[in-house]
Design a protein around this motif. Structure first.
Motif, PDB file in Angstrom:
ATOM      1  N   ALA A   1     -52.144  14.342  18.548  1.00  0.00           N
ATOM      2  CA  ALA A   1     -52.304  15.044  17.270  1.00  0.00           C
ATOM      3  C   ALA A   1     -53.053  14.180  16.267  1.00  0.00           C
ATOM      4  N   ALA A   2     -52.748  12.890  16.232  1.00  0.00           N
ATOM      5  CA  ALA A   2     -53.440  11.987  15.309  1.00  0.00           C
ATOM      6  C   ALA A   2     -54.923  11.891  15.652  1.00  0.00           C
ATOM      7  N   THR A   3     -55.234  11.827  16.919  1.00  0.00           N
ATOM      8  CA  THR A   3     -56.634  11.778  17.347  1.00  0.00           C
ATOM      9  C   THR A   3     -57.346  13.070  16.993  1.00  0.00           C
ATOM     10  N   ALA A   4     -56.664  14.191  17.187  1.00  0.00           N
ATOM     11  CA  ALA A   4     -57.247  15.492  16.844  1.00  0.00           C
ATOM     12  C   ALA A   4     -57.498  15.600  15.347  1.00  0.00           C
ATOM     13  N   ARG A   5     -56.544  15.113  14.543  1.00  0.00           N
ATOM     14  CA  ARG A   5     -56.713  15.128  13.084  1.00  0.00           C
ATOM     15  C   ARG A   5     -57.917  14.295  12.659  1.00  0.00           C
ATOM     16  N   GLU A   6     -58.054  13.108  13.253  1.00  0.00           N
ATOM     17  CA  GLU A   6     -59.186  12.245  12.925  1.00  0.00           C
ATOM     18  C   GLU A   6     -60.507  12.927  13.256  1.00  0.00           C
ATOM     19  N   ALA A   7     -60.581  13.545  14.439  1.00  0.00           N
ATOM     20  CA  ALA A   7     -61.814  14.238  14.839  1.00  0.00           C
ATOM     21  C   ALA A   7     -62.091  15.411  13.904  1.00  0.00           C
ATOM     22  N   TRP A   8     -61.052  16.156  13.553  1.00  0.00           N
ATOM     23  CA  TRP A   8     -61.217  17.304  12.664  1.00  0.00           C
ATOM     24  C   TRP A   8     -61.712  16.855  11.293  1.00  0.00           C
ATOM     25  N   ASN A   9     -61.060  15.823  10.740  1.00  0.00           N
ATOM     26  CA  ASN A   9     -61.461  15.321   9.430  1.00  0.00           C
ATOM     27  C   ASN A   9     -62.877  14.759   9.450  1.00  0.00           C
ATOM     28  N   GLU A  10     -63.212  14.055  10.511  1.00  0.00           N
ATOM     29  CA  GLU A  10     -64.566  13.500  10.629  1.00  0.00           C
ATOM     30  C   GLU A  10     -65.613  14.604  10.626  1.00  0.00           C
ATOM     31  N   PHE A  11     -65.280  15.698  11.248  1.00  0.00           N
ATOM     32  CA  PHE A  11     -66.252  16.772  11.394  1.00  0.00           C
ATOM     33  C   PHE A  11     -66.286  17.725  10.205  1.00  0.00           C
ATOM     34  N   PHE A  12     -65.119  18.041   9.630  1.00  0.00           N
ATOM     35  CA  PHE A  12     -65.050  19.100   8.627  1.00  0.00           C
ATOM     36  C   PHE A  12     -64.868  18.623   7.181  1.00  0.00           C
TER      37      PHE A  12
ATOM     38  N   ASP B   1     -66.016  16.182   4.034  1.00  0.00           N
ATOM     39  CA  ASP B   1     -67.059  15.322   3.483  1.00  0.00           C
ATOM     40  C   ASP B   1     -66.388  14.081   2.893  1.00  0.00           C
ATOM     41  N   PRO B   2     -66.709  12.883   3.407  1.00  0.00           N
ATOM     42  CA  PRO B   2     -66.028  11.680   2.925  1.00  0.00           C
ATOM     43  C   PRO B   2     -66.337  11.354   1.462  1.00  0.00           C
ATOM     44  N   ASP B   3     -67.478  11.797   0.956  1.00  0.00           N
ATOM     45  CA  ASP B   3     -67.845  11.511  -0.437  1.00  0.00           C
ATOM     46  C   ASP B   3     -67.057  12.360  -1.434  1.00  0.00           C
ATOM     47  N   THR B   4     -66.833  13.617  -1.077  1.00  0.00           N
ATOM     48  CA  THR B   4     -66.161  14.525  -2.008  1.00  0.00           C
ATOM     49  C   THR B   4     -64.708  14.790  -1.640  1.00  0.00           C
ATOM     50  N   GLY B   5     -64.346  14.577  -0.371  1.00  0.00           N
ATOM     51  CA  GLY B   5     -62.998  14.897   0.082  1.00  0.00           C
ATOM     52  C   GLY B   5     -62.778  16.385   0.283  1.00  0.00           C
ATOM     53  N   LYS B   6     -63.864  17.150   0.187  1.00  0.00           N
ATOM     54  CA  LYS B   6     -63.778  18.603   0.351  1.00  0.00           C
ATOM     55  C   LYS B   6     -64.308  19.012   1.717  1.00  0.00           C
ATOM     56  N   GLN B   7     -63.940  20.220   2.090  1.00  0.00           N
ATOM     57  CA  GLN B   7     -64.383  20.759   3.367  1.00  0.00           C
ATOM     58  C   GLN B   7     -65.882  21.006   3.360  1.00  0.00           C
ATOM     59  N   ARG B   8     -66.494  20.720   4.484  1.00  0.00           N
ATOM     60  CA  ARG B   8     -67.909  21.039   4.647  1.00  0.00           C
ATOM     61  C   ARG B   8     -68.049  21.940   5.871  1.00  0.00           C
ATOM     62  N   ILE B   9     -69.078  22.752   5.846  1.00  0.00           N
ATOM     63  CA  ILE B   9     -69.349  23.641   6.974  1.00  0.00           C
ATOM     64  C   ILE B   9     -70.345  22.932   7.893  1.00  0.00           C
ATOM     65  N   PRO B  10     -69.942  22.699   9.134  1.00  0.00           N
ATOM     66  CA  PRO B  10     -70.834  21.991  10.055  1.00  0.00           C
ATOM     67  C   PRO B  10     -72.082  22.809  10.379  1.00  0.00           C
ATOM     68  N   ARG B  11     -73.173  22.103  10.548  1.00  0.00           N
ATOM     69  CA  ARG B  11     -74.436  22.775  10.882  1.00  0.00           C
ATOM     70  C   ARG B  11     -74.472  23.191  12.343  1.00  0.00           C
ATOM     71  N   VAL B  12     -73.896  22.382  13.181  1.00  0.00           N
ATOM     72  CA  VAL B  12     -73.891  22.683  14.615  1.00  0.00           C
ATOM     73  C   VAL B  12     -72.446  22.945  15.025  1.00  0.00           C
TER      74      VAL B  12
END
Length: 75
Positions: free
Chosen positions: A34-45, A47-58
């Motif tokens: 679960a921790a690994t899944a959370r990290e992958a999800w956060n990395e992908f969705f 935005d580290p600069d704003t802390g808000k959700q971003r919509i992935p391009r791919v």
């Protein structure tokens, strides 16, 4: 995207159930996955600069990330 969140929630709940029946090794495995899944999800969705959700391009990139990092722990 929702499917990934549900997957993480199911892993969290499985860890609680495994603890309840005394299978602490399995519970820890579920928590690690679960921790690994959370990290992958956060990395992908997220935005580290704003802390808000971003919509992935791919859209398929998340599936590749999950396949590489998560499903290895299941087997």
């Amino acid at each position: 995207m929702l499917g990934n969140v549900l997957y993480i929630n199911c892993l969290d709940q499985a860890a609680v159930l495994a603890d309840a029946i005394g299978d602490t090794d399995k519970a820890e495995s579920y928590r690690e996955t679960a921790a690994t899944a959370r990290e992958a999800w956060n990395e992908f969705f997220i935005d580290p600069d704003t802390g808000k959700q971003r919509i992935p391009r791919v859209r398929f990139r998340i599936h590749r990330l999950l396949m590489q990092h998560l499903f290895v722990f299941m087997w």
